[in-house]
Every structure is written in C-alpha cells, then in structure tokens.
Design a protein around this motif. Structure first.
Motif, PDB file in Angstrom:
ATOM      1  N   TYR A 162      -8.536  16.297 -74.730  1.00 43.21           N
ATOM      2  CA  TYR A 162      -9.181  17.540 -74.324  1.00 43.21           C
ATOM      3  C   TYR A 162      -9.459  17.552 -72.821  1.00 43.21           C
ATOM      4  CZ  TYR A 162     -10.448  17.442 -79.334  1.00 43.21           C
ATOM      5  OH  TYR A 162     -10.442  17.349 -80.703  1.00 43.21           O
ATOM      6  N   PRO A 163      -9.046  18.593 -72.122  1.00 42.50           N
ATOM      7  CA  PRO A 163      -9.344  18.695 -70.683  1.00 42.50           C
ATOM      8  C   PRO A 163     -10.844  18.639 -70.404  1.00 42.50           C
ATOM      9  CG  PRO A 163      -7.752  20.368 -71.329  1.00 42.50           C
ATOM     10  CD  PRO A 163      -8.234  19.719 -72.593  1.00 42.50           C
ATOM     11  N   GLU A 164     -11.649  19.216 -71.300  1.00 43.77           N
ATOM     12  CA  GLU A 164     -13.092  19.186 -71.089  1.00 43.77           C
ATOM     13  C   GLU A 164     -13.656  17.771 -71.235  1.00 43.77           C
ATOM     14  OE1 GLU A 164     -12.495  20.875 -75.360  1.00 43.77           O
ATOM     15  OE2 GLU A 164     -11.462  20.993 -73.445  1.00 43.77           O
ATOM     16  N   LEU A 165     -12.987  16.908 -72.000  1.00 47.09           N
ATOM     17  CA  LEU A 165     -13.410  15.513 -72.102  1.00 47.09           C
ATOM     18  C   LEU A 165     -13.095  14.783 -70.800  1.00 47.09           C
ATOM     19  CD1 LEU A 165     -14.579  13.144 -73.688  1.00 47.09           C
ATOM     20  CD2 LEU A 165     -12.277  12.745 -74.606  1.00 47.09           C
ATOM     21  N   GLU A 166     -11.892  15.009 -70.269  1.00 46.39           N
ATOM     22  CA  GLU A 166     -11.539  14.362 -69.003  1.00 46.39           C
ATOM     23  C   GLU A 166     -12.433  14.863 -67.870  1.00 46.39           C
ATOM     24  OE1 GLU A 166      -7.272  14.980 -68.924  1.00 46.39           O
ATOM     25  OE2 GLU A 166      -6.982  12.987 -69.784  1.00 46.39           O
ATOM     26  N   ALA A 167     -12.826  16.125 -67.904  1.00 47.83           N
ATOM     27  CA  ALA A 167     -13.769  16.649 -66.908  1.00 47.83           C
ATOM     28  C   ALA A 167     -15.119  15.947 -67.058  1.00 47.83           C
ATOM     29  CB  ALA A 167     -13.922  18.156 -67.062  1.00 47.83           C
ATOM     30  N   ALA A 168     -15.533  15.711 -68.291  1.00 45.57           N
ATOM     31  CA  ALA A 168     -16.798  15.006 -68.534  1.00 45.57           C
ATOM     32  C   ALA A 168     -16.745  13.587 -67.983  1.00 45.57           C
ATOM     33  CB  ALA A 168     -17.110  14.991 -70.026  1.00 45.57           C
ATOM     34  N   PHE A 169     -15.596  12.936 -68.124  1.00 47.47           N
ATOM     35  CA  PHE A 169     -15.454  11.592 -67.559  1.00 47.47           C
ATOM     36  C   PHE A 169     -15.770  11.615 -66.066  1.00 47.47           C
ATOM     37  CE2 PHE A 169     -12.014  10.189 -70.854  1.00 47.47           C
ATOM     38  CZ  PHE A 169     -12.988  10.014 -71.817  1.00 47.47           C
ATOM     39  N   SER A 170     -15.186  12.556 -65.359  1.00 46.22           N
ATOM     40  CA  SER A 170     -15.440  12.669 -63.920  1.00 46.22           C
ATOM     41  C   SER A 170     -16.915  12.952 -63.644  1.00 46.22           C
ATOM     42  CB  SER A 170     -14.586  13.775 -63.305  1.00 46.22           C
ATOM     43  OG  SER A 170     -13.230  13.411 -63.330  1.00 46.22           O
ATOM     44  N   GLN A 171     -17.505  13.833 -64.429  1.00 50.72           N
ATOM     45  CA  GLN A 171     -18.907  14.213 -64.227  1.00 50.72           C
ATOM     46  C   GLN A 171     -19.859  13.033 -64.374  1.00 50.72           C
ATOM     47  OE1 GLN A 171     -19.476  17.301 -67.135  1.00 50.72           O
ATOM     48  NE2 GLN A 171     -18.137  18.742 -66.058  1.00 50.72           N
ATOM     49  N   VAL A 172     -19.535  12.093 -65.250  1.00 56.89           N
ATOM     50  CA  VAL A 172     -20.447  10.958 -65.486  1.00 56.89           C
ATOM     51  C   VAL A 172     -20.101   9.740 -64.623  1.00 56.89           C
ATOM     52  CG1 VAL A 172     -21.007  11.728 -67.813  1.00 56.89           C
ATOM     53  CG2 VAL A 172     -19.183  10.025 -67.484  1.00 56.89           C
ATOM     54  N   GLY A 173     -19.118   9.886 -63.730  1.00 58.41           N
ATOM     55  CA  GLY A 173     -18.819   8.809 -62.783  1.00 58.41           C
ATOM     56  C   GLY A 173     -17.673   7.887 -63.146  1.00 58.41           C
ATOM     57  N   ILE A 174     -16.884   8.260 -64.158  1.00 55.22           N
ATOM     58  CA  ILE A 174     -15.714   7.451 -64.506  1.00 55.22           C
ATOM     59  C   ILE A 174     -14.588   7.835 -63.559  1.00 55.22           C
ATOM     60  CG2 ILE A 174     -13.992   6.919 -66.278  1.00 55.22           C
ATOM     61  CD1 ILE A 174     -16.204   7.602 -68.366  1.00 55.22           C
ATOM     62  N   GLU A 175     -14.071   6.861 -62.835  1.00 53.68           N
ATOM     63  CA  GLU A 175     -13.002   7.123 -61.882  1.00 53.68           C
ATOM     64  C   GLU A 175     -11.631   6.704 -62.398  1.00 53.68           C
ATOM     65  OE1 GLU A 175     -13.891   5.903 -57.923  1.00 53.68           O
ATOM     66  OE2 GLU A 175     -15.823   6.930 -57.934  1.00 53.68           O
ATOM     67  N   ARG A 176     -11.611   5.725 -63.273  1.00 53.16           N
ATOM     68  CA  ARG A 176     -10.363   5.273 -63.899  1.00 53.16           C
ATOM     69  C   ARG A 176     -10.670   4.878 -65.334  1.00 53.16           C
ATOM     70  NH1 ARG A 176      -6.680   2.170 -59.627  1.00 53.16           N
ATOM     71  NH2 ARG A 176      -7.443   3.261 -57.808  1.00 53.16           N
ATOM     72  N   TYR A 177      -9.730   5.184 -66.200  1.00 46.15           N
ATOM     73  CA  TYR A 177      -9.891   4.812 -67.607  1.00 46.15           C
ATOM     74  C   TYR A 177      -8.492   4.585 -68.160  1.00 46.15           C
ATOM     75  CZ  TYR A 177     -11.836   5.129 -72.398  1.00 46.15           C
ATOM     76  OH  TYR A 177     -12.226   4.879 -73.688  1.00 46.15           O
ATOM     77  N   HIS A 178      -8.185   3.358 -68.505  1.00 43.35           N
ATOM     78  CA  HIS A 178      -6.879   2.990 -69.045  1.00 43.35           C
ATOM     79  C   HIS A 178      -7.086   2.386 -70.429  1.00 43.35           C
ATOM     80  CE1 HIS A 178      -5.067   3.072 -64.944  1.00 43.35           C
ATOM     81  NE2 HIS A 178      -6.286   2.687 -64.594  1.00 43.35           N
ATOM     82  N   ILE A 179      -6.185   2.704 -71.347  1.00 37.58           N
ATOM     83  CA  ILE A 179      -6.200   2.089 -72.672  1.00 37.58           C
ATOM     84  C   ILE A 179      -4.807   1.531 -72.942  1.00 37.58           C
ATOM     85  CG2 ILE A 179      -6.568   2.407 -75.150  1.00 37.58           C
ATOM     86  CD1 ILE A 179      -8.348   4.821 -74.483  1.00 37.58           C
ATOM     87  N   TYR A 180      -4.770   0.275 -73.359  1.00 36.60           N
ATOM     88  CA  TYR A 180      -3.517  -0.397 -73.694  1.00 36.60           C
ATOM     89  C   TYR A 180      -3.561  -0.783 -75.171  1.00 36.60           C
ATOM     90  CZ  TYR A 180      -3.359  -0.787 -68.639  1.00 36.60           C
ATOM     91  OH  TYR A 180      -3.370  -0.505 -67.304  1.00 36.60           O
TER      92      TYR A 180
END
Length: 103
Positions: free
Chosen positions: A26-44
C-alpha cells in the motif's frame, strides 16, 4: 540512525503468495514508513525465513507509531494469514548486530 534487523517466518508453501502481496504494498503504508522515520527497509527470503533490515531514526518510536497507524493495521491484517509466530507469540524477532563495515 539505528540499524535494526529482525526475523519473521512464513510457511515455505506460501512463498509465492508472500512475494505477490509485496508487489502491491500500500502506498499509504510506505508513506507511513517515511513519516515515522524509516529511511530504508529491506526484506530477504530464505526457505520460510524472512530477514528484514531497517535504517530508522528511532526503532522503538517508529514501531509504536505504526501500531496505531491505519495503513499498518490494514497491512498487518492482510499479512496475518501468512506469518508464523515465533515461540514467544511475536511475529518479529529482533536480532543483534554482530559486525558492520562502513566506508
């Protein structure tokens, strides 16, 4: 900046579904990541184990803010049928850093 890694797990039979769902985060989830200070998020992914890495201003505060964010609540509900909890009942298990090289 904090660098946090954690493990999650899914049934390996759900691998295809897991990847398909992550093609449409969801684009709104990725926007929330930015809002709370997440700059990078990778999942392997490896054989049912998910290794996640996050660069975040403050991990504890970010997770607390996301707990009540509508986009995250919706995403967690959507993913709940795929995630297998750890022995402590939690979906994520934070792991400690052992080494870092920075140029």
């Amino acid at each position: 900046m904090e660098h946090v890694s954690f493990l999650l797990q899914i049934d390996p039979k759900q691998e295809k579904e897991y990847f398909q769902r992550h093609e449409m985060v969801y684009p709104e989830l990725e926007a929330a990541f930015s809002q709370v200070g997440i700059e990078r998020y990778h999942i392997y992914y490896h054989e049912g184990t998910l290794f996640a890495y996050m660069a975040v201003v403050n991990y504890e505060e970010a997770m607390k803010a996301l707990e009540t964010h509508p986009a995250n609540i919706k995403w967690q509900a959507y993913m709940s049928d795929l995630l297998v909890p750890w022995e402590n009942g939690q979906n994520a298990k934070v792991i400690r850093e052992a080494y870092r090289f920075v140029k």
